[in-house]
Design a protein around this motif. Structure first.
Motif, PDB file in Angstrom:
ATOM      1  N   SER A 192     -20.500  34.527 -26.591  1.00  0.00           N
ATOM      2  CA  SER A 192     -21.627  34.099 -25.749  1.00  0.00           C
ATOM      3  C   SER A 192     -22.907  33.917 -26.557  1.00  0.00           C
ATOM      4  CB  SER A 192     -21.904  35.142 -24.663  1.00  0.00           C
ATOM      5  OG  SER A 192     -20.788  35.299 -23.854  1.00  0.00           O
ATOM      6  N   ASN A 245     -25.630  41.219 -27.601  1.00  0.00           N
ATOM      7  CA  ASN A 245     -26.699  40.595 -26.806  1.00  0.00           C
ATOM      8  C   ASN A 245     -28.030  41.329 -26.904  1.00  0.00           C
ATOM      9  OD1 ASN A 245     -25.180  42.542 -25.066  1.00  0.00           O
ATOM     10  ND2 ASN A 245     -26.803  42.059 -23.611  1.00  0.00           N
ATOM     11  N   ALA A 305     -31.349  34.135 -25.239  1.00  0.00           N
ATOM     12  CA  ALA A 305     -30.081  34.852 -25.117  1.00  0.00           C
ATOM     13  C   ALA A 305     -29.675  35.032 -23.656  1.00  0.00           C
ATOM     14  CB  ALA A 305     -30.166  36.200 -25.821  1.00  0.00           C
ATOM     15  N   THR A 355     -18.942  35.104 -18.145  1.00  0.00           N
ATOM     16  CA  THR A 355     -18.471  36.163 -17.242  1.00  0.00           C
ATOM     17  C   THR A 355     -17.173  35.721 -16.568  1.00  0.00           C
ATOM     18  OG1 THR A 355     -20.745  36.824 -16.847  1.00  0.00           O
ATOM     19  CG2 THR A 355     -19.114  37.602 -15.259  1.00  0.00           C
ATOM     20  N   VAL A 404     -21.676  38.346 -31.442  1.00  0.00           N
ATOM     21  CA  VAL A 404     -23.079  38.716 -31.674  1.00  0.00           C
ATOM     22  C   VAL A 404     -23.531  39.551 -30.481  1.00  0.00           C
ATOM     23  CG1 VAL A 404     -25.454  37.842 -31.756  1.00  0.00           C
ATOM     24  CG2 VAL A 404     -23.683  36.741 -33.134  1.00  0.00           C
ATOM     25  N   HIS A 432     -24.746  27.918 -20.869  1.00  0.00           N
ATOM     26  CA  HIS A 432     -26.191  27.892 -20.634  1.00  0.00           C
ATOM     27  C   HIS A 432     -26.976  28.703 -21.658  1.00  0.00           C
ATOM     28  CE1 HIS A 432     -24.135  30.629 -17.723  1.00  0.00           C
ATOM     29  NE2 HIS A 432     -24.810  31.498 -18.436  1.00  0.00           N
ATOM     30  N   LYS A 433     -26.282  29.218 -22.663  1.00  0.00           N
ATOM     31  CA  LYS A 433     -27.004  29.850 -23.773  1.00  0.00           C
ATOM     32  C   LYS A 433     -26.951  28.934 -24.993  1.00  0.00           C
ATOM     33  CE  LYS A 433     -25.322  34.358 -22.212  1.00  0.00           C
ATOM     34  NZ  LYS A 433     -26.228  34.578 -21.107  1.00  0.00           N
ATOM     35  N   ASP A 436     -15.911  37.630 -27.697  1.00  0.00           N
ATOM     36  CA  ASP A 436     -16.990  37.138 -26.836  1.00  0.00           C
ATOM     37  C   ASP A 436     -18.011  36.407 -27.714  1.00  0.00           C
ATOM     38  OD1 ASP A 436     -19.286  36.755 -25.336  1.00  0.00           O
ATOM     39  OD2 ASP A 436     -18.942  38.539 -24.113  1.00  0.00           O
ATOM     40  N   HIS A 450     -21.779  44.187 -23.526  1.00  0.00           N
ATOM     41  CA  HIS A 450     -22.181  43.575 -22.254  1.00  0.00           C
ATOM     42  C   HIS A 450     -21.158  43.906 -21.150  1.00  0.00           C
ATOM     43  CE1 HIS A 450     -23.464  40.394 -19.490  1.00  0.00           C
ATOM     44  NE2 HIS A 450     -24.514  40.193 -20.271  1.00  0.00           N
TER      45      HIS A 450
HETATM   46  C1  LIG Z   1     -22.400  39.102 -24.976  1.00  0.00           C
HETATM   47  C2  LIG Z   1     -22.430  38.475 -23.609  1.00  0.00           C
HETATM   48  N1  LIG Z   1     -21.292  38.326 -22.921  1.00  0.00           N
HETATM   49  C3  LIG Z   1     -21.265  37.757 -21.697  1.00  0.00           C
HETATM   50  C4  LIG Z   1     -22.416  37.310 -21.097  1.00  0.00           C
HETATM   51  C5  LIG Z   1     -22.342  36.654 -19.750  1.00  0.00           C
HETATM   52  O1  LIG Z   1     -22.559  35.286 -19.927  1.00  0.00           O
HETATM   53  P1  LIG Z   1     -22.685  34.286 -18.705  1.00  0.00           P
HETATM   54  O2  LIG Z   1     -24.126  34.262 -18.335  1.00  0.00           O
HETATM   55  O3  LIG Z   1     -22.263  32.957 -19.280  1.00  0.00           O
HETATM   56  O4  LIG Z   1     -21.802  34.714 -17.622  1.00  0.00           O
HETATM   57  C6  LIG Z   1     -23.626  37.444 -21.775  1.00  0.00           C
HETATM   58  C7  LIG Z   1     -24.878  37.025 -21.141  1.00  0.00           C
HETATM   59  O5  LIG Z   1     -25.950  37.478 -21.456  1.00  0.00           O
HETATM   60  C8  LIG Z   1     -23.633  38.030 -23.065  1.00  0.00           C
HETATM   61  O6  LIG Z   1     -24.768  38.176 -23.749  1.00  0.00           O
END
Ligand SMILES: Cc1ncc(COP(=O)(O)O)c(C=O)c1O
Length: 392
Positions: free
Chosen positions: A195, A171, A23, A88, A169, A218-219, A193, A116
């Motif tokens: 992610s 985090n 994650a 982000t 979902v 990258h996830k 979101d 997040h």
């Molecule tokens: C729910 C959620 N939103 C946003 C992000 C940020 O993602 P990124 O690493 O692609 O900037 C994360 C990263 O853990 C996340 O879990």
């Protein structure tokens, strides 16, 4: 292929390591590494910056990648997807360049303070900036297991609601949001979101209540620092395009979204490699993957419930329903960082700390499974947890 590490050089290099932090970031599989390497070895011209064959070819490859990633996310049109440096950056883009027009008449932004910080902060900043125009940020709550409180959401929603920011979902808790269960006012636009859902669970953005969304590359096995922003065509008129910036890449006009989100030089190699990550996941099949993750999550929660002193921080897992593979727990009387360190000494890598949340409980630990994990990995986590529990 599910439960196998064989496509992941980072994991085959350390056979005794149990990696449970997908994650945060997933290791890259061979096809993604091969694609990225091929992109870097080939004619690496700047996509759209020049009319010569190398630049044209680089541009064509970006557009092929866009079409592939858009199809993977279930978008109707490729031009509804733009490449970013992660979720982000994508969320900050939406708040900066789409949000002001979406809120030009004033109105409320609904958000969850338990989400997040990358999801929440850009909207809080925008609400602050647009307070003189009558914009407010209105919170809705999750319960202690991370489920959105539908009653509290209904209380927060009103005919003033203009934008609803939702995490697909969570985090930490791993809970999936059912948008249909929320009283979303018909005139509001939903920003989702994704992610932690992209690459884990099927996404059909075209059919979703959400019209704008973000994805972290990258996830989902893409290279570090990749991601996408999704804006449905019906929302493109709200995107603030800087025409002067567009002039630096005139051959690259695809849509108002790409003009604004892809200003400057593009990471064409990252885009192509992200497309190959999507193809890799498609080859495995998201239905099978969701079932695999449900099996692992259920094995963990069943086993953890039998260890004294463990509190699960998510709802019960039904192994017959697709699951994100994200589980969270706490050990009585132990800081999360201590539990994570005890597990690390047994070569089990999990996540502790602030979880990028505003004030989470400091004993919260997250384990996130993905397609390369198997039952043995779950058992190694449970053994480590039992040993840590015995110390208290
Ligand atoms: C729910 C959620 N939103 C946003 C992000 C940020 O993602 P990124 O690493 O692609 O900037 C994360 C990263 O853990 C996340 O879990």
């Amino acid at each position: 292929m599910l439960g196998s590490r064989r496509h992941f050089p980072a994991l085959t290099a350390e056979p005794d390591l149990v990696y449970l932090d997908a994650a945060s970031g997933t290791p890259c599989p061979e096809p993604v590494i091969a694609q990225l390497t091929a992109e870097l070895r080939g004619p690496a011209a700047n996509p759209g910056r020049g009319g010569h064959p190398w630049a044209r070819d680089a541009l064509r490859r970006v557009e092929e990648a866009r079409a592939a990633v858009a199809a993977f996310l279930g978008a109707t049109f490729p031009d509804e997807v733009a490449f970013t440096r992660g979720a982000t950056g994508a969320m900050a883009f939406l708040a900066d360049r789409w949000g002001p027009a979406a809120l030009e008449k004033g109105g409320d932004i609904l958000y969850c303070p338990g989400d997040h910080l990358s999801t929440v902060r850009p909207w809080l900043r925008l609400a602050e900036r647009m307070r003189p125009q009558g914009v407010r940020a209105v919170p809705y709550r999750r319960d202690r297991l991370g489920r959105i409180d539908a009653d509290d959401f209904a209380r927060a929603a009103s005919d003033r609601t203009a934008v609803v920011v939702v995490t697909d979902v969570h985090n930490l808790h791993g809970t999936r949001t059912d948008l249909d269960a929320l009283a979303i006012p018909p005139a509001a636009t939903v920003c989702l979101d994704c992610s932690q859902s992209a690459g884990r669970l099927p996404l059909r953005l075209a059919d979703s209540r959400a019209e704008v969304a973000v994805v972290s590359g990258h996830k989902m096995f893409g290279p570090p620092g990749t991601g996408t922003v999704y804006v449905r065509r019906g929302q493109h008129h709200r995107i603030a395009v800087d025409r002067a910036a567009g002039r630096s890449g005139p051959a690259r006009h695809v849509s108002p979204l790409t003009d604004a989100a892809e200003e400057g030089s593009l990471d064409g190699a990252g885009a192509a490699a992200l497309a190959s990550a999507a193809a890799f996941v498609d080859g495995i099949g998201l239905d099978a993957l969701g079932d695999h993750l449900a099996g692992l999550a259920a094995r963990f929660t069943d086993g953890a419930a039998r260890i004294g002193g463990v509190t699960l921080l998510g709802p019960p897992v039904d192994p017959r329903q697709p699951h994100s593979g994200i589980v969270a727990f706490a050990l009585d009387g132990q800081a999360g960082a201590d539990v994570a360190f005890a597990l690390e000494r047994r070569r089990v890598y999990v996540r502790a700390g602030d979880h990028c949340l505003d004030g989470p409980r400091d004993d919260a630990v997250r384990a996130s499974f993905h397609l390369y994990n198997d039952e043995n990995d779950v058992d190694r986590l449970l053994q480590g947890l039992s040993a840590a529990a015995e110390r208290t």
